[in-house]
Design a protein around this motif. Structure first.
Motif, PDB file in Angstrom:
ATOM      1  N   UNK A  13     -53.868 -50.411  32.815  1.00  0.00           N
ATOM      2  CA  UNK A  13     -52.766 -50.445  31.850  1.00  0.00           C
ATOM      3  C   UNK A  13     -51.922 -51.708  32.043  1.00  0.00           C
ATOM      4  N   UNK A  14     -51.198 -52.067  31.001  1.00  0.00           N
ATOM      5  CA  UNK A  14     -50.383 -53.285  31.066  1.00  0.00           C
ATOM      6  C   UNK A  14     -51.257 -54.505  31.261  1.00  0.00           C
ATOM      7  N   UNK A  15     -52.393 -54.524  30.563  1.00  0.00           N
ATOM      8  CA  UNK A  15     -53.446 -55.520  30.836  1.00  0.00           C
ATOM      9  C   UNK A  15     -53.275 -56.821  30.069  1.00  0.00           C
ATOM     10  N   UNK A  16     -52.231 -56.925  29.225  1.00  0.00           N
ATOM     11  CA  UNK A  16     -52.084 -58.135  28.407  1.00  0.00           C
ATOM     12  C   UNK A  16     -51.426 -59.280  29.160  1.00  0.00           C
ATOM     13  N   UNK A  17     -50.920 -58.996  30.350  1.00  0.00           N
ATOM     14  CA  UNK A  17     -50.086 -60.004  31.013  1.00  0.00           C
ATOM     15  C   UNK A  17     -50.161 -59.833  32.530  1.00  0.00           C
ATOM     16  N   UNK A  18     -49.757 -60.858  33.253  1.00  0.00           N
ATOM     17  CA  UNK A  18     -49.509 -60.758  34.689  1.00  0.00           C
ATOM     18  C   UNK A  18     -50.607 -60.118  35.499  1.00  0.00           C
ATOM     19  N   UNK A  19     -50.216 -59.164  36.329  1.00  0.00           N
ATOM     20  CA  UNK A  19     -51.162 -58.545  37.271  1.00  0.00           C
ATOM     21  C   UNK A  19     -52.228 -57.723  36.557  1.00  0.00           C
ATOM     22  N   UNK A  20     -51.863 -57.107  35.424  1.00  0.00           N
ATOM     23  CA  UNK A  20     -52.849 -56.322  34.680  1.00  0.00           C
ATOM     24  C   UNK A  20     -53.944 -57.218  34.133  1.00  0.00           C
ATOM     25  N   UNK A  61     -57.678 -51.686  24.087  1.00  0.00           N
ATOM     26  CA  UNK A  61     -57.132 -50.568  23.309  1.00  0.00           C
ATOM     27  C   UNK A  61     -55.607 -50.634  23.331  1.00  0.00           C
ATOM     28  N   UNK A  62     -54.993 -50.158  22.262  1.00  0.00           N
ATOM     29  CA  UNK A  62     -53.535 -50.051  22.258  1.00  0.00           C
ATOM     30  C   UNK A  62     -53.153 -48.793  23.025  1.00  0.00           C
ATOM     31  N   UNK A  63     -52.304 -48.934  24.022  1.00  0.00           N
ATOM     32  CA  UNK A  63     -51.900 -47.771  24.818  1.00  0.00           C
ATOM     33  C   UNK A  63     -50.461 -47.938  25.285  1.00  0.00           C
ATOM     34  N   UNK A  64     -49.620 -47.006  24.864  1.00  0.00           N
ATOM     35  CA  UNK A  64     -48.262 -46.910  25.405  1.00  0.00           C
ATOM     36  C   UNK A  64     -48.316 -45.850  26.496  1.00  0.00           C
ATOM     37  N   UNK A  65     -48.152 -46.262  27.742  1.00  0.00           N
ATOM     38  CA  UNK A  65     -48.327 -45.316  28.851  1.00  0.00           C
ATOM     39  C   UNK A  65     -47.310 -44.187  28.841  1.00  0.00           C
ATOM     40  N   UNK A  68     -47.975 -39.383  26.122  1.00  0.00           N
ATOM     41  CA  UNK A  68     -49.084 -38.574  26.648  1.00  0.00           C
ATOM     42  C   UNK A  68     -50.268 -38.487  25.682  1.00  0.00           C
ATOM     43  N   UNK A  69     -49.980 -38.457  24.367  1.00  0.00           N
ATOM     44  CA  UNK A  69     -51.096 -38.352  23.409  1.00  0.00           C
ATOM     45  C   UNK A  69     -51.940 -39.612  23.379  1.00  0.00           C
ATOM     46  N   UNK A  70     -51.288 -40.736  23.596  1.00  0.00           N
ATOM     47  CA  UNK A  70     -52.023 -41.998  23.669  1.00  0.00           C
ATOM     48  C   UNK A  70     -53.038 -41.977  24.804  1.00  0.00           C
ATOM     49  N   UNK A  71     -52.666 -41.320  25.901  1.00  0.00           N
ATOM     50  CA  UNK A  71     -53.584 -41.222  27.045  1.00  0.00           C
ATOM     51  C   UNK A  71     -54.838 -40.432  26.699  1.00  0.00           C
ATOM     52  N   UNK A  72     -54.649 -39.333  25.936  1.00  0.00           N
ATOM     53  CA  UNK A  72     -55.817 -38.513  25.574  1.00  0.00           C
ATOM     54  C   UNK A  72     -56.803 -39.359  24.785  1.00  0.00           C
ATOM     55  N   UNK A  73     -56.294 -40.157  23.865  1.00  0.00           N
ATOM     56  CA  UNK A  73     -57.233 -40.947  23.062  1.00  0.00           C
ATOM     57  C   UNK A  73     -57.822 -42.101  23.876  1.00  0.00           C
TER      58      UNK A  73
END
Ligand code: NAI
Length: 252
Positions: A13-20, A61-65, A68-73
């Protein structure tokens, strides 16, 4: 490439920048198939396009951590694309400076929602998939601010302490199923978070003198720690903190 996570499926997660962004590159270079999630999908697409152009297996993928529903998808897409997950890197996080009396409800809810609830939602959603994979490794990015205090950032400190504590609880619960759960505690790392503090006029660069290695870390130096915990090289580690801070909290 030495294939240290060859054939494994990872979600970061948070893969668009920095450590991710560094973590998805290092894991993919070492043979993993990677689902890269971020709330900023446009930025993520650019980062992932570079990696796929090098022949690496990475899907954006678009994911707002904090959703919770975003996680299921996210788990559904991961399994449909590459199969069950065996690596989860809960990296997405935000920093806000206010101290105790200055922290309003909105800042508290936002920071705790992303940094703390986001890690909980992630583990809860992904563990069944890791079980289907026959075991795996969860890496939660906490911070040295979850270990020591500073004058500011109340919600951030609280959330990172919670991440370390949840990590240890989950390690105890899932060890018998060969699901390892560890945290990485970065020190000061040159990413957007540090650039933002610098641009707000913070005297952040002066902190380098208090670090035994006399410099800030790079995102890739954290990704190497993530790779170690994701790979079988750390097969007897769970419930641990990997502090990667140039010695910042070793000095009194
Ligand atoms: P960054 O700001 O460079 O990257 C964070 C990424 O997370 C961004 O791409 C952002 O779009 C994404 N993000 C933010 N909210 C999100 C959400 N709700 N859902 C999904 N993605 C979201 O940050 P950096 O420095 O790479 O931080 C990564 C992790 O390391 C964070 O958890 C941070 O708290 C932690 N950390 C950072 C330190 C530093 O000095 N940079 C020190 C210690 C810990």
């Amino acid at each position: 490439m030495t294939g240290r996570v060859q054939g494994k499926v990872a979600l970061v997660t948070g893969a668009a920048s920095g450590m991710g962004a560094a973590a998805i590159a290092v894991l993919a270079e070492e043979g993993a198939s990677v689902i890269a999630g971020d709330v900023d999908k446009a930025k993520l697409d650019g980062v992932v396009a570079e990696l796929t152009s090098e022949g690496l297996a990475v899907t954006a993928i678009e994911l707002d951590v904090a959703d919770p529903e975003g996680w299921a998808s996210a788990v559904r897409v991961a399994e449909e694309t590459y199969g069950p997950l065996s690596i989860l890197v809960n990296n997405a996080g935000i920093y806000r400076t206010p101290g105790v009396e200055e922290t309003d409800q909105a800042v508290w809810d936002q920071v705790v929602g992303v940094n703390q609830s986001g890690v909980f939602y992630g583990m809860r959603a992904v563990i069944p998939s890791i079980r289907r994979a026959g075991g795996g490794s969860i890496i939660n990015i906490a911070s040295i601010h979850g270990i020591v205090g500073t004058e500011v950032g109340t919600a951030y400190h609280a959330s990172k302490g919670a991440v370390r504590s949840m990590t240890k609880q989950a390690a105890c619960q899932y060890g018998p199923e060969n699901i390892r759960v560890n945290s990485v505690d970065p020190g000061i790392i040159e990413t957007a978070i540090v650039a933002d503090l610098r641009s707000q006029g913070g005297a952040i660069d002066e902190l380098a003198q208090f670090i035994p290695l006399k410099r800030f870390g790079s995102a890739r130096e954290i990704a190497k720690g993530v790779l170690f915990l994701a790979s079988d090289d750390s097969s007897f580690m769970t419930g641990a903190d990997l502090v990667v801070d140039g010695g910042m909290i070793a000095i009194q």
